[in-house]
Design a protein around this motif. Structure first.
Motif, PDB file in Angstrom:
ATOM      1  N   ASN A  41      17.290 -26.342 -10.230  1.00 21.28           N
ATOM      2  CA  ASN A  41      18.101 -27.087  -9.632  1.00 21.28           C
ATOM      3  C   ASN A  41      19.484 -26.340  -9.240  1.00 21.28           C
ATOM      4  O   ASN A  41      20.088 -26.578  -8.281  1.00 21.28           O
ATOM      5  CB  ASN A  41      18.435 -28.375 -10.359  1.00 21.28           C
ATOM      6  CG  ASN A  41      17.038 -29.445 -10.226  1.00 21.28           C
ATOM      7  OD1 ASN A  41      16.490 -29.335  -9.226  1.00 21.28           O
ATOM      8  ND2 ASN A  41      16.979 -30.107 -11.135  1.00 21.28           N
ATOM      9  N   ARG A  42      19.852 -25.736 -10.171  1.00 23.01           N
ATOM     10  CA  ARG A  42      21.081 -24.738  -9.952  1.00 23.01           C
ATOM     11  C   ARG A  42      21.006 -23.473  -9.432  1.00 23.01           C
ATOM     12  O   ARG A  42      21.892 -23.201  -8.630  1.00 23.01           O
ATOM     13  CB  ARG A  42      21.798 -24.866 -11.512  1.00 23.01           C
ATOM     14  CG  ARG A  42      23.245 -24.203 -11.597  1.00 23.01           C
ATOM     15  CD  ARG A  42      24.184 -24.443 -12.841  1.00 23.01           C
ATOM     16  NE  ARG A  42      25.348 -24.041 -12.494  1.00 23.01           N
ATOM     17  CZ  ARG A  42      26.288 -24.030 -13.425  1.00 23.01           C
ATOM     18  NH1 ARG A  42      26.178 -25.056 -14.421  1.00 23.01           N
ATOM     19  NH2 ARG A  42      27.411 -23.830 -13.311  1.00 23.01           N
ATOM     20  N   TYR A  43      20.005 -22.683  -9.704  1.00 28.06           N
ATOM     21  CA  TYR A  43      19.858 -21.347  -9.101  1.00 28.06           C
ATOM     22  C   TYR A  43      18.562 -21.125  -8.370  1.00 28.06           C
ATOM     23  O   TYR A  43      18.143 -19.963  -8.337  1.00 28.06           O
ATOM     24  CB  TYR A  43      19.774 -20.543 -10.514  1.00 28.06           C
ATOM     25  CG  TYR A  43      20.999 -20.357 -11.309  1.00 28.06           C
ATOM     26  CD1 TYR A  43      22.362 -20.168 -11.031  1.00 28.06           C
ATOM     27  CD2 TYR A  43      20.989 -21.205 -12.495  1.00 28.06           C
ATOM     28  CE1 TYR A  43      23.408 -20.064 -11.886  1.00 28.06           C
ATOM     29  CE2 TYR A  43      22.025 -21.208 -13.320  1.00 28.06           C
ATOM     30  CZ  TYR A  43      23.156 -20.782 -12.980  1.00 28.06           C
ATOM     31  OH  TYR A  43      24.399 -21.014 -13.843  1.00 28.06           O
ATOM     32  N   LYS A  44      18.056 -22.123  -8.086  1.00 30.36           N
ATOM     33  CA  LYS A  44      16.769 -22.034  -7.270  1.00 30.36           C
ATOM     34  C   LYS A  44      15.501 -21.715  -7.945  1.00 30.36           C
ATOM     35  O   LYS A  44      14.360 -22.023  -7.540  1.00 30.36           O
ATOM     36  CB  LYS A  44      16.934 -21.134  -6.102  1.00 30.36           C
ATOM     37  CG  LYS A  44      17.997 -21.384  -5.141  1.00 30.36           C
ATOM     38  CD  LYS A  44      17.946 -22.671  -4.497  1.00 30.36           C
ATOM     39  CE  LYS A  44      19.116 -23.108  -3.791  1.00 30.36           C
ATOM     40  NZ  LYS A  44      19.209 -24.645  -3.191  1.00 30.36           N
ATOM     41  N   SER A  45      15.528 -20.847  -8.971  1.00 25.99           N
ATOM     42  CA  SER A  45      14.316 -20.306  -9.845  1.00 25.99           C
ATOM     43  C   SER A  45      14.941 -19.758 -11.101  1.00 25.99           C
ATOM     44  O   SER A  45      16.240 -19.285 -11.412  1.00 25.99           O
ATOM     45  CB  SER A  45      13.527 -19.213  -9.137  1.00 25.99           C
ATOM     46  OG  SER A  45      14.410 -18.199  -8.654  1.00 25.99           O
ATOM     47  N   PRO A  46      14.066 -19.356 -12.216  1.00 23.81           N
ATOM     48  CA  PRO A  46      14.404 -18.750 -13.373  1.00 23.81           C
ATOM     49  C   PRO A  46      14.889 -17.231 -12.892  1.00 23.81           C
ATOM     50  O   PRO A  46      16.164 -16.939 -13.755  1.00 23.81           O
ATOM     51  CB  PRO A  46      13.281 -18.705 -13.987  1.00 23.81           C
ATOM     52  CG  PRO A  46      12.577 -19.729 -13.628  1.00 23.81           C
ATOM     53  CD  PRO A  46      12.842 -20.202 -12.243  1.00 23.81           C
ATOM     54  N   CYS A  47      14.517 -16.670 -11.933  1.00 26.95           N
ATOM     55  CA  CYS A  47      14.830 -15.403 -11.769  1.00 26.95           C
ATOM     56  C   CYS A  47      16.330 -15.479 -10.767  1.00 26.95           C
ATOM     57  O   CYS A  47      17.166 -14.567 -11.210  1.00 26.95           O
ATOM     58  CB  CYS A  47      14.173 -14.619 -10.469  1.00 26.95           C
ATOM     59  SG  CYS A  47      12.531 -14.019 -11.548  1.00 26.95           S
ATOM     60  N   GLY A  48      16.558 -16.524 -10.292  1.00 26.43           N
ATOM     61  CA  GLY A  48      18.025 -16.906  -9.868  1.00 26.43           C
ATOM     62  C   GLY A  48      18.995 -16.919 -10.895  1.00 26.43           C
ATOM     63  O   GLY A  48      20.001 -16.580 -10.934  1.00 26.43           O
ATOM     64  N   ALA A  49      18.403 -17.601 -12.063  1.00 29.61           N
ATOM     65  CA  ALA A  49      19.384 -17.996 -13.007  1.00 29.61           C
ATOM     66  C   ALA A  49      19.601 -16.546 -13.916  1.00 29.61           C
ATOM     67  O   ALA A  49      20.427 -16.476 -14.319  1.00 29.61           O
ATOM     68  CB  ALA A  49      18.802 -18.956 -14.004  1.00 29.61           C
TER      69      ALA A  49
END
Length: 235
Positions: free
Chosen positions: A217-225
Motif C-alpha cells: 500500500n505504501r511502496y507498491k511492493s516489498p522491493c519498493g519498501a
C-alpha cells in the motif's frame, strides 16, 4: 583549296553544310581511278563535294566531334542512371534488413514480456494466505522464512528478507523497548497488526500478511519498501 570525296554529305548550298556522313576519301590525287568510279556509281543519289575550302574542313571536323560528344554524353547519362538505380537497390535492401531486425527485436521483447507476466502470474497463483498455515506454539527462523517465501511472489522475497533481517532478525517476538515496535516487520505500534489477525503477537504468518499489505500500500511492493529503506534506514 584541297579536294576530297565525301559519301553521305548533303548540302543546302555551296557554302552551307547540314548533314555529315562518313569521310571516305582523301585528296583526289591519291585516290585510285577504280575507287572513284565505284564511288560515283554508289553515290548516284548523293552530292559529290569537291574543292572544299580548308576552312570548311574545320566545320566537318567540328560536326564529327559534336557527334562524339553527344554519344559520350548519352553513355554518361546511361551510366549515371544505372549507378543511381544500383544505389537505390542497395539502400532498399538495407532498409528492408533494418525493418526486419526491428520487427524481430519487437517480437522478442513482446515474447519476453509475456513470459515474465506468465511467470509472475504463476508465482502469484502459488502464494499462500496466512490462514493456510497451522498455528504452532513456536517457530524457528527457518520455518518463518519458509512461510514468507510462500506468501509472496518469488521476486519480492529477497527485498522483504532484507528489511526483516535489519528490523527484527526474523524474530517474530522482537520488541523495541523504547518505541513499542513489535514483530518481524516492527509494526508501530504492534497492535496495528490486529487488522491481519487476532493472533498477531504469536503467529508469524499474521505478521507477514500485515507487513506485505503495508509495503504494497505504501511502496507498491516489498522491493519498493527496500529501496526506500536503503535511502532512509526506516520505512
Amino acid at each position: 583549296m584541297s579536294r576530297i570525296s565525301v559519301r553521305g554529305f548533303a548540302v543546302a548550298s555551296a557554302t552551307a553544310v547540314t548533314t555529315v556522313g562518313a569521310v571516305v576519301g582523301v585528296a583526289s590525287g591519291s585516290t585510285p581511278a577504280a575507287d572513284d568510279n565505284n564511288f560515283e556509281a554508289a553515290a548516284a543519289d548523293t552530292t559529290l563535294l569537291a574543292d572544299i575550302p580548308a576552312g570548311r574542313q574545320a566545320q566537318v571536323q567540328t560536326a564529327s566531334l559534336t557527334q562524339q560528344a553527344d554519344a559520350q554524353a548519352s553513355a554518361a547519362d546511361a551510366a549515371a542512371k544505372k549507378s543511381a538505380e544500383e544505389t537505390a537497390r542497395v539502400q532498399a535492401a538495407k532498409d528492408a534488413e533494418s525493418k526486419k531486425q526491428a520487427a524481430e527485436a519487437k517480437a522478442k521483447a513482446e515474447r519476453d514480456a509475456k513470459k515474465r507476466e506468465a511467470e509472475l502470474a504463476a508465482s502469484r497463483s502459488s502464494v499462500r494466505d496466512a490462514s493456510s498455515f497451522s498455528a504452532q506454539g513456536s517457530y524457528s527462523v527457518a520455518e518463518v522464512q519458509a512461510m514468507a517465501r510462500q506468501m509472496m511472489p518469488a521476486d519480492q522475497f529477497q527485498c522483504f528478507s532484507n528489511i526483516v533481517t535489519r528490523e527484527s532478525g526474523w524474530n517474530y517476538k522482537a520488541q523495541n523497548a523504547s518505541s513499542g515496535a513489535y514483530g518481524l516487520v516492527q509494526a508501530l505500534p504492534g497492535s496495528k497488526m490486529a487488522s491481519a489477525g487476532a493472533d498477531w503477537q504469536t503467529n508469524p504468518a499474521t505478521q507477514i500478511k500485515w507487513g506485505l499489505s503495508y509495503m504494497d500500500n505504501r511502496y507498491k511492493s516489498p522491493c519498493g519498501a527496500w529501496s526506500f529503506w536503503q535511502a532512509n534506514h526506516w520505512y
